[in-house]
Design a protein around this motif. Structure first.
Motif, PDB file in Angstrom:
ATOM      1  N   ALA A  15      43.127  33.272 -30.448  1.00  0.00           N
ATOM      2  CA  ALA A  15      43.666  31.917 -30.665  1.00  0.00           C
ATOM      3  C   ALA A  15      44.777  31.590 -29.658  1.00  0.00           C
ATOM      4  N   GLY A  16      45.115  32.547 -28.803  1.00  0.00           N
ATOM      5  CA  GLY A  16      46.126  32.270 -27.786  1.00  0.00           C
ATOM      6  C   GLY A  16      47.552  32.475 -28.252  1.00  0.00           C
ATOM      7  N   VAL A  17      47.736  33.185 -29.365  1.00  0.00           N
ATOM      8  CA  VAL A  17      49.096  33.510 -29.821  1.00  0.00           C
ATOM      9  C   VAL A  17      49.662  34.594 -28.894  1.00  0.00           C
ATOM     10  N   SER A  18      50.800  34.322 -28.281  1.00  0.00           N
ATOM     11  CA  SER A  18      51.365  35.267 -27.308  1.00  0.00           C
ATOM     12  C   SER A  18      52.273  36.296 -27.956  1.00  0.00           C
ATOM     13  N   TYR A  19      52.964  35.899 -29.049  1.00  0.00           N
ATOM     14  CA  TYR A  19      53.983  36.787 -29.626  1.00  0.00           C
ATOM     15  C   TYR A  19      53.837  36.924 -31.134  1.00  0.00           C
ATOM     16  N   ILE A  20      54.112  38.137 -31.590  1.00  0.00           N
ATOM     17  CA  ILE A  20      54.296  38.375 -33.025  1.00  0.00           C
ATOM     18  C   ILE A  20      55.759  38.760 -33.199  1.00  0.00           C
ATOM     19  N   PHE A  21      56.530  37.892 -33.851  1.00  0.00           N
ATOM     20  CA  PHE A  21      57.928  38.182 -34.139  1.00  0.00           C
ATOM     21  C   PHE A  21      57.945  38.953 -35.449  1.00  0.00           C
ATOM     22  N   ALA A  22      58.310  40.232 -35.374  1.00  0.00           N
ATOM     23  CA  ALA A  22      57.985  41.126 -36.484  1.00  0.00           C
ATOM     24  C   ALA A  22      59.197  41.804 -37.091  1.00  0.00           C
ATOM     25  N   ASN A  23      59.139  41.932 -38.415  1.00  0.00           N
ATOM     26  CA  ASN A  23      60.110  42.712 -39.160  1.00  0.00           C
ATOM     27  C   ASN A  23      59.294  43.496 -40.182  1.00  0.00           C
ATOM     28  N   PHE A  24      59.042  44.765 -39.881  1.00  0.00           N
ATOM     29  CA  PHE A  24      58.041  45.540 -40.615  1.00  0.00           C
ATOM     30  C   PHE A  24      58.609  46.235 -41.851  1.00  0.00           C
ATOM     31  N   GLY A  25      57.693  46.691 -42.719  1.00  0.00           N
ATOM     32  CA  GLY A  25      58.081  47.447 -43.910  1.00  0.00           C
ATOM     33  C   GLY A  25      56.940  48.324 -44.384  1.00  0.00           C
ATOM     34  N   SER A  26      57.082  48.798 -45.625  1.00  0.00           N
ATOM     35  CA  SER A  26      56.095  49.737 -46.178  1.00  0.00           C
ATOM     36  C   SER A  26      54.749  49.064 -46.441  1.00  0.00           C
ATOM     37  N   ASP A  27      54.694  47.748 -46.302  1.00  0.00           N
ATOM     38  CA  ASP A  27      53.429  47.030 -46.497  1.00  0.00           C
ATOM     39  C   ASP A  27      52.569  47.015 -45.238  1.00  0.00           C
ATOM     40  N   HIS A  28      53.060  47.568 -44.138  1.00  0.00           N
ATOM     41  CA  HIS A  28      52.365  47.374 -42.865  1.00  0.00           C
ATOM     42  C   HIS A  28      51.759  48.615 -42.205  1.00  0.00           C
ATOM     43  N   PRO A  29      51.447  49.697 -42.954  1.00  0.00           N
ATOM     44  CA  PRO A  29      50.854  50.851 -42.268  1.00  0.00           C
ATOM     45  C   PRO A  29      49.574  50.496 -41.507  1.00  0.00           C
ATOM     46  N   ALA A  30      48.730  49.657 -42.112  1.00  0.00           N
ATOM     47  CA  ALA A  30      47.462  49.328 -41.449  1.00  0.00           C
ATOM     48  C   ALA A  30      47.722  48.519 -40.184  1.00  0.00           C
ATOM     49  N   LEU A  31      48.713  47.659 -40.244  1.00  0.00           N
ATOM     50  CA  LEU A  31      49.012  46.818 -39.078  1.00  0.00           C
ATOM     51  C   LEU A  31      49.611  47.663 -37.953  1.00  0.00           C
TER      52      LEU A  31
END
Ligand code: TPP
Ligand code: MG
Length: 570
Positions: A15-31
């Motif tokens: 879709a042309g998204v250039s950035y993921i502004f991220a603040n990770f946690g225990s919900d994101h192992p798969a990501l």
């Protein structure tokens, strides 16, 4: 086979998204696994920007979209991370900014039934009954990813909704097990998810609007966010020039009209008096504005005809809102102005009437310019906002892009930075303070070749999470110049209190609990967090050199520079 998380990354990338502004946690192992897998396989995915604070993450995406029109992704941690997005969600919603937000959900199983099942105490604590409810009234769309099969479809549809007028943020959630689940890789063509095409005016409306302008002695356009699309500014400028229409900005969040165009009649915010151009207008065309005037202090005359053109003319998400308009059109401003200009090629223009109107507005414009120039002179030992702003303009020029979060100094910054070209000044267009730092990072990522200047109140600087902002600015090489209008506290609530109680106890109180005395070392915070150049200035004669040195550091050393300018106290 790919996981739901990998499918989400793939959809964002295509879709042309250039950035993921991220603040990770225990919900994101798969990501985190999918990101690492894509990198090790050399598959492109959006760049990840680590954001120690979620409000800053959302503000980065807000700024990026203001400059480019494109949604970026924000990834946050379950309900807590969603809450920490805080007022930035309100800002994106109110400003109609497309942003894709994703948060995990606490795992849906607790006995190890599937990969991702609960294995940390926090999974029980973070299980809430309606996580999407936290932000639902601000989101254009929200949904839960319930399986791995149609993730790309839902992501593309979310972005389609976010990018369709009136634009806005969207929110998806997905439980750990769902984000771990695998499904066949799905091929998809992003072209099949086109946002709604810009809406035109109906034929009857075009003729009627041109007629109304031509018949008026003092036609006036009032606008706040026409400038979100630079093409709309070009068409508006052409239309107003041909017919002699004045332009008044109300609470501008974009550059809607050149400040040096003789038809420009200034801007209004919270000034407690009637605006002259608005009072004298006999036809008022309100285009893309949420607050075209504040009726208890300033409004058009009773006899004036009012028309509205807006992507969101009824402001349906604002419970109390109405202005008396006999003509009201839901249309895209650039398209509408182009249609009106095309109509002028077909009908006769009364050249003499247009010239009379142009002369009137040009005279008013000259008066305004002279008044503003007078305010820029230094005044004794204090740094005035007008002097400070004029010195910054002098140093950075008219191409630098200004982020205005000056609050009671919004007008001074707007008037004395006096932008001439679209996309060279922005405000958040929302009501939650702290947008400017993150927005500057997002904008600088979108346009690394441009120079950015954040001009904010001292309170707004604190709201912006400067420790996060300045750490990020160094880490992601997004240097900008920051000027703090330091009046030692929050002046706006004092203004508000005295406007309602001019002679009450508050007006006589020595302390309204709004002051920050003694103030923090604002520029020192930025220096500690991100190695920024730090300078405090307290005398007018020191302003110019400090700003010049700050700008040099930004341009040559690629470091942020924070100038803490002391104005008079509250
Ligand atoms: C997140 C958030 N909290 C509180 C407010 C209420 N508020 C509006 S203006 C203001 C003061 C801003 O201070 P500063 O940036 O120093 O500007 P000044 O009023 O001094 O010009 C406050 C607290 C708000 N708009 N947003
Ligand atoms: Mg202040």
């Amino acid at each position: 086979m790919v996981t739901a998380s990998a499918a989400m990354l793939e959809a964002l990338e295509e879709a042309g998204v250039s950035y993921i502004f991220a603040n990770f946690g225990s919900d994101h192992p798969a990501l985190l696994e999918a990101i690492a897998e894509a990198r090790s396989s050399g598959r492109p995915i959006p760049a990840i920007v680590t954001c120690p604070n979620e409000m800053v993450a959302m503000s980065c995406a807000h700024g990026y979209a203001q400059l480019t029109g494109r949604a970026q992704a924000v990834v946050v941690h379950v309900d807590c991370g969603t809450q920490s997005l805080g007022g930035a969600v309100h800002n994106a919603a109110k400003a109609r900014i497309p942003v894709f937000v994703f948060a995990g959900l606490s795992p849906a199983t607790q006995q190890g039934e599937a990969s991702g099942s609960r294995n940390e105490f926090i999974h029980w604590i973070q299980d809430v009954s309606d996580q999407r409810g936290i932000v639902r009234q601000y989101m254009k769309y929200d949904n839960e990813l319930r399986n791995a099969l149609n993730v790309k479809q839902i992501v593309h549809r979310s972005l389609q909704i976010a990018h369709s007028d009136p634009k806005g943020p969207v929110y998806l959630v997905g439980a750990r097990e769902v984000m771990e689940a695998e499904a066949e890789r799905v091929a998809m063509d992003v072209a099949d998810f086109a946002p709604i095409a810009p809406a035109p005016l109906a034929d009857g409306a075009i003729a009627s609007l041109v007629d109304s302008i031509q018949k008026a002695a003092r036609p006036l356009v009032v606008t706040s966010y026409v400038g979100r699309n630079p093409d709309a500014v070009t068409e508006l400028t052409r239309l107003c020039g041909r017919l002699g229409v004045g332009v008044l900005e109300s609470v501008p969040s974009y550059v809607n009209f050149s400040h040096s165009d003789p038809l420009y009649q200034g801007n209004q915010w919270n000034e407690p008096f009637q605006n002259r151009a608005l009072k004298e207008a006999d036809f008022v065309l309100v285009v893309d504005s949420d607050v075209p005037w504040i009726p208890v202090v300033s409004k058009p005359s009773a006899g004036a005809a009012i028309a509205i053109i807006d992507v969101d003319p009824l402001k349906e998400s604002t419970p109390l809102w109405s202005i008396k308009a006999r003509q009201c059109y839901r249309a895209d401003a650039a398209t509408a102005f182009a249609q009106l200009n095309a109509q002028l090629d077909r009908v006769a223009i009364d050249g003499e009437a247009a010239e009379r109107r142009r002369r009137h507005y040009a005279e008013r414009h000259r008066e305004r310019k002279a008044e503003l120039a007078g305010l820029e002179a230094p005044s004794g030992d204090v740094i005035t906002p007008e002097y400070l702003t004029a010195r910054v303009r002098h140093e950075v020029g008219l191409d630098a892009i200004v982020l205005n979060e000056g609050i009671t100094n919004y007008p001074a910054i707007c008037d004395h930075m006096a932008r001439e070209r679209p996309s060279t000044m922005f405000a958040s267009a929302g009501g939650s303070l702290g947008w400017s730092g993150g927005a500057a990072i997002g904008m600088k990522l979108a346009a690394p070749e441009k120079t950015f200047v954040v001009m904010s109140g001292d309170g707004s600087y604190m709201f912006s999470q400067p420790s996060t902002v300045h750490w990020m600015a160094r880490r992601y090489r997004t240097p900008f110049l920051q000027v703090i209008y330091n009046n030692r506290g929050w002046k706006a609530p004092k203004f508000s209190a005295l406007a309602v109680h001019p002679d009450g106890f508050a007006s006589r109180a020595a302390d309204l609990d709004l002051s920050f005395d003694p103030p923090p070392d604002y520029s020192g915070i930025a220096a500690a967090a991100g190695g920024a150049f730090a300078r405090i200035v307290k005398r007018p004669q020191d302003v110019e050199a400090a700003v010049a040195e700050g700008l040099r550091v930004v341009l040559e050393e690629q470091r942020c520079a924070v100038i803490d300018a002391w104005l008079s106290h509250l």
